[in-house]
Scaffold this motif. Sequence first.
Motif, PDB file in Angstrom:
ATOM      1  N   SER A   1       4.243  12.485  -3.061  1.00  0.00           N
ATOM      2  CA  SER A   1       4.633  11.873  -1.793  1.00  0.00           C
ATOM      3  C   SER A   1       6.076  12.210  -1.447  1.00  0.00           C
ATOM      4  CB  SER A   1       4.483  10.345  -1.870  1.00  0.00           C
ATOM      5  OG  SER A   1       3.141   9.982  -2.064  1.00  0.00           O
ATOM      6  N   ASP A   2       6.338  12.334  -0.159  1.00  0.00           N
ATOM      7  CA  ASP A   2       7.687  12.631   0.326  1.00  0.00           C
ATOM      8  C   ASP A   2       8.045  11.595   1.389  1.00  0.00           C
ATOM      9  OD1 ASP A   2      10.098  13.759   0.910  1.00  0.00           O
ATOM     10  OD2 ASP A   2       9.276  15.409   2.111  1.00  0.00           O
ATOM     11  N   VAL A   3       8.995  10.736   1.070  1.00  0.00           N
ATOM     12  CA  VAL A   3       9.413   9.683   1.990  1.00  0.00           C
ATOM     13  C   VAL A   3      10.805  10.010   2.516  1.00  0.00           C
ATOM     14  CG1 VAL A   3       9.902   7.229   2.264  1.00  0.00           C
ATOM     15  CG2 VAL A   3       8.064   7.968   0.739  1.00  0.00           C
ATOM     16  N   THR A   4      10.929  10.071   3.829  1.00  0.00           N
ATOM     17  CA  THR A   4      12.221  10.347   4.455  1.00  0.00           C
ATOM     18  C   THR A   4      12.772   9.063   5.062  1.00  0.00           C
ATOM     19  OG1 THR A   4      11.544  12.609   4.983  1.00  0.00           O
ATOM     20  CG2 THR A   4      13.422  11.704   6.197  1.00  0.00           C
ATOM     21  N   LEU A   5      14.021   8.735   4.716  1.00  0.00           N
ATOM     22  CA  LEU A   5      14.670   7.536   5.235  1.00  0.00           C
ATOM     23  C   LEU A   5      15.872   7.912   6.091  1.00  0.00           C
ATOM     24  CD1 LEU A   5      14.689   5.236   2.057  1.00  0.00           C
ATOM     25  CD2 LEU A   5      13.162   5.104   4.016  1.00  0.00           C
ATOM     26  N   ASP A   6      16.062   7.162   7.150  1.00  0.00           N
ATOM     27  CA  ASP A   6      17.227   7.335   8.013  1.00  0.00           C
ATOM     28  C   ASP A   6      18.359   6.508   7.424  1.00  0.00           C
ATOM     29  OD1 ASP A   6      19.166   7.353   9.947  1.00  0.00           O
ATOM     30  OD2 ASP A   6      17.807   6.929  11.618  1.00  0.00           O
ATOM     31  N   TRP A   7      19.240   7.172   6.681  1.00  0.00           N
ATOM     32  CA  TRP A   7      20.303   6.435   5.984  1.00  0.00           C
ATOM     33  C   TRP A   7      21.288   5.797   6.952  1.00  0.00           C
ATOM     34  CZ3 TRP A   7      19.819   5.130   1.119  1.00  0.00           C
ATOM     35  CH2 TRP A   7      18.942   5.867   0.312  1.00  0.00           C
ATOM     36  N   ASN A   8      21.481   6.390   8.120  1.00  0.00           N
ATOM     37  CA  ASN A   8      22.367   5.763   9.105  1.00  0.00           C
ATOM     38  C   ASN A   8      21.787   4.438   9.587  1.00  0.00           C
ATOM     39  OD1 ASN A   8      24.443   7.642   9.118  1.00  0.00           O
ATOM     40  ND2 ASN A   8      23.403   8.955  10.615  1.00  0.00           N
ATOM     41  N   GLN A   9      20.452   4.397   9.750  1.00  0.00           N
ATOM     42  CA  GLN A   9      19.818   3.149  10.145  1.00  0.00           C
ATOM     43  C   GLN A   9      20.026   2.076   9.059  1.00  0.00           C
ATOM     44  OE1 GLN A   9      15.453   1.314  11.462  1.00  0.00           O
ATOM     45  NE2 GLN A   9      15.600   3.457  10.892  1.00  0.00           N
ATOM     46  N   LEU A  10      19.877   2.473   7.807  1.00  0.00           N
ATOM     47  CA  LEU A  10      20.107   1.519   6.712  1.00  0.00           C
ATOM     48  C   LEU A  10      21.548   1.001   6.751  1.00  0.00           C
ATOM     49  CD1 LEU A  10      18.345   3.268   3.672  1.00  0.00           C
ATOM     50  CD2 LEU A  10      17.400   1.614   5.279  1.00  0.00           C
ATOM     51  N   TYR A  11      22.483   1.904   6.980  1.00  0.00           N
ATOM     52  CA  TYR A  11      23.896   1.526   6.942  1.00  0.00           C
ATOM     53  C   TYR A  11      24.292   0.655   8.134  1.00  0.00           C
ATOM     54  CZ  TYR A  11      28.963   2.030   7.315  1.00  0.00           C
ATOM     55  OH  TYR A  11      30.302   1.781   7.444  1.00  0.00           O
ATOM     56  N   TYR A  12      24.019   1.133   9.348  1.00  0.00           N
ATOM     57  CA  TYR A  12      24.495   0.418  10.523  1.00  0.00           C
ATOM     58  C   TYR A  12      23.758  -0.898  10.759  1.00  0.00           C
ATOM     59  CZ  TYR A  12      27.349   4.431  11.790  1.00  0.00           C
ATOM     60  OH  TYR A  12      28.298   5.415  11.788  1.00  0.00           O
ATOM     61  N   ARG A  13      22.513  -1.001  10.316  1.00  0.00           N
ATOM     62  CA  ARG A  13      21.757  -2.236  10.494  1.00  0.00           C
ATOM     63  C   ARG A  13      21.774  -3.115   9.239  1.00  0.00           C
ATOM     64  NH1 ARG A  13      16.135  -1.626  11.758  1.00  0.00           N
ATOM     65  NH2 ARG A  13      16.311  -3.721  12.627  1.00  0.00           N
ATOM     66  N   GLU A  14      22.476  -2.666   8.214  1.00  0.00           N
ATOM     67  CA  GLU A  14      22.576  -3.410   6.950  1.00  0.00           C
ATOM     68  C   GLU A  14      21.208  -3.816   6.415  1.00  0.00           C
ATOM     69  OE1 GLU A  14      25.298  -6.699   7.202  1.00  0.00           O
ATOM     70  OE2 GLU A  14      27.041  -5.373   7.088  1.00  0.00           O
TER      71      GLU A  14
ATOM     72  N   PRO B   1       9.113   4.788   7.390  1.00  0.00           N
ATOM     73  CA  PRO B   1      10.070   4.811   8.513  1.00  0.00           C
ATOM     74  C   PRO B   1       9.733   3.798   9.603  1.00  0.00           C
ATOM     75  CG  PRO B   1       9.461   7.046   7.869  1.00  0.00           C
ATOM     76  CD  PRO B   1       8.517   6.126   7.152  1.00  0.00           C
ATOM     77  N   GLU B   2       8.417   3.663   9.930  1.00  0.00           N
ATOM     78  CA  GLU B   2       8.032   2.721  10.972  1.00  0.00           C
ATOM     79  C   GLU B   2       8.279   1.283  10.534  1.00  0.00           C
ATOM     80  OE1 GLU B   2       4.378   1.887  14.113  1.00  0.00           O
ATOM     81  OE2 GLU B   2       4.002   3.050  12.295  1.00  0.00           O
ATOM     82  N   MET B   3       8.041   1.009   9.254  1.00  0.00           N
ATOM     83  CA  MET B   3       8.270  -0.344   8.743  1.00  0.00           C
ATOM     84  C   MET B   3       9.692  -0.811   8.992  1.00  0.00           C
ATOM     85  SD  MET B   3       6.369  -0.414   5.074  1.00  0.00           S
ATOM     86  CE  MET B   3       7.698  -1.471   4.512  1.00  0.00           C
ATOM     87  N   LEU B   4      10.640   0.111   8.829  1.00  0.00           N
ATOM     88  CA  LEU B   4      12.038  -0.265   8.995  1.00  0.00           C
ATOM     89  C   LEU B   4      12.322  -0.722  10.423  1.00  0.00           C
ATOM     90  CD1 LEU B   4      13.855   2.487   6.898  1.00  0.00           C
ATOM     91  CD2 LEU B   4      13.231   0.158   6.225  1.00  0.00           C
ATOM     92  N   SER B   5      11.546  -0.212  11.383  1.00  0.00           N
ATOM     93  CA  SER B   5      11.764  -0.632  12.774  1.00  0.00           C
ATOM     94  C   SER B   5      11.258  -2.045  13.014  1.00  0.00           C
ATOM     95  CB  SER B   5      11.071   0.342  13.731  1.00  0.00           C
ATOM     96  OG  SER B   5       9.654   0.217  13.656  1.00  0.00           O
ATOM     97  N   TRP B   6      10.433  -2.567  12.116  1.00  0.00           N
ATOM     98  CA  TRP B   6       9.921  -3.928  12.271  1.00  0.00           C
ATOM     99  C   TRP B   6      10.873  -4.966  11.690  1.00  0.00           C
ATOM    100  CZ3 TRP B   6       4.680  -2.437   9.593  1.00  0.00           C
ATOM    101  CH2 TRP B   6       4.016  -1.511  10.400  1.00  0.00           C
TER     102      TRP B   6
ATOM    103  N   ALA C   1       0.855  -1.189   0.000  1.00  0.00           N
ATOM    104  CA  ALA C   1       0.000   0.000   0.000  1.00  0.00           C
ATOM    105  C   ALA C   1       0.887   1.235   0.000  1.00  0.00           C
ATOM    106  CB  ALA C   1      -0.910  -0.011   1.225  1.00  0.00           C
ATOM    107  N   GLY C   2       0.600   2.151  -0.915  1.00  0.00           N
ATOM    108  CA  GLY C   2       1.467   3.313  -1.090  1.00  0.00           C
ATOM    109  C   GLY C   2       1.259   4.396  -0.052  1.00  0.00           C
ATOM    110  N   ASN C   3       1.575   4.109   1.204  1.00  0.00           N
ATOM    111  CA  ASN C   3       1.445   5.075   2.290  1.00  0.00           C
ATOM    112  C   ASN C   3       2.846   5.478   2.753  1.00  0.00           C
ATOM    113  OD1 ASN C   3       0.972   6.538   4.597  1.00  0.00           O
ATOM    114  ND2 ASN C   3      -0.551   5.136   5.427  1.00  0.00           N
ATOM    115  N   PRO C   4       3.337   6.632   2.321  1.00  0.00           N
ATOM    116  CA  PRO C   4       4.717   7.016   2.652  1.00  0.00           C
ATOM    117  C   PRO C   4       4.980   7.165   4.137  1.00  0.00           C
ATOM    118  CG  PRO C   4       3.527   8.854   1.652  1.00  0.00           C
ATOM    119  CD  PRO C   4       2.663   7.639   1.487  1.00  0.00           C
ATOM    120  N   SER C   5       3.950   7.492   4.917  1.00  0.00           N
ATOM    121  CA  SER C   5       4.160   7.676   6.353  1.00  0.00           C
ATOM    122  C   SER C   5       4.517   6.373   7.052  1.00  0.00           C
ATOM    123  CB  SER C   5       2.900   8.280   6.994  1.00  0.00           C
ATOM    124  OG  SER C   5       1.807   7.378   6.903  1.00  0.00           O
ATOM    125  N   LEU C   6       4.199   5.231   6.406  1.00  0.00           N
ATOM    126  CA  LEU C   6       4.494   3.936   7.009  1.00  0.00           C
ATOM    127  C   LEU C   6       5.958   3.526   6.871  1.00  0.00           C
ATOM    128  CD1 LEU C   6       1.528   1.559   6.054  1.00  0.00           C
ATOM    129  CD2 LEU C   6       2.263   2.198   8.347  1.00  0.00           C
TER     130      LEU C   6
END
Length: 341
Positions: A263-276, A241-246, A234-239
């Motif tokens: 739509s504007d989706v913000t990603l925490d690139w440090n989270q992507l990097y450090y958690r691979e 960031p929270e999805m990544l925590s799951w 489902a194309g909900n951009p607000s989801l």
Amino acid sequence: MKALVSQDHHSFVQDLPRPSLTGGDVLLRVTACGVCFSDVHKIRFRSLKTPVVLGHEVTGTVAESRSSYFKTGERVVVAHHVPCLRCHYCNHGNISMCAQFKETNLDPGGFAEFVRVPSEHVESVAFRIPDALSDAEASFMEPLGCCVRAVKRVGIQASDVIVVVGLGSIGLLLMQLIQHAGARCIGLDLDPARRQLADSLGITATFAGSEPGFKEALAQATDRRGADAVFLTAGNPSLVPEMLSWVRAGGTCLVFASFHPESDVTLDWNQLYYRELNIITSYSASPDDLRDALQLLADGSIHVTPMTGHTFPLGKFDEALAAIESRAILKAILTPGATDR
């Protein structure tokens, strides 16, 4: 012939010439064509300046054949794009980025009484419908093929726990494929009727969203690691960031949805990097994925009958569109030239 023509956010039934055939082509009388949400997205959010006949989940009966593959009267299901299987993209498994894939199509789309199936489609992405399937059920070959490819791209293992966000028709297909691969599945959707349908299909667990019950169920199922993968349908951009925590460390987020153009989706690139974490997308299906999908439908591994109950003639497309957008129905299927079997 009658066809549903879309332009500038509107659709209307119009008389068009019946397509003529050349060597190797087949003419189908369309009996069922599923309405994909990508069709809705094009009509609502894209500026279609040129009139176009949409529809790509097509089944029909051969009305005329210039091919040795199919005879008049046979039931056929066909997809709309054909990759070359020779270019740089195809050789890297990126079949939907292939130039030929993007350029090829049915003539016109499936929202018409008749479609011409070009010879390259006949040879690669057109198949006889097994006797066990109705035309409406067989029309799920293309969307299921797209889901087959998505599941392959994630590389699911039998011990995995997967979360699927959105229990529309695509979410229900993905969940069944995930369980067919031996993994456990948790589904999220705000609609109680959709959660109930998922439960009836044997899904491990369903929840309305990110409530404590879901988080605890995910923690218990994964020894508190988190999901091996989350599929976003489902194309909900607000989801996002929270999805990544799951997702567990080293896990995957599979994006299987388009977003509103603004739509504007913000990603925490440090989270992507450090958690691979891995973020991948999947769009469309290869000829092999389509074959696999049709076999899964035919042998009963994937059930779509509960999603085939809402059919509409071409003249009631606006009614179908409203029902889809209001979530009153799970799936709409147009029946442009249907005849009794």
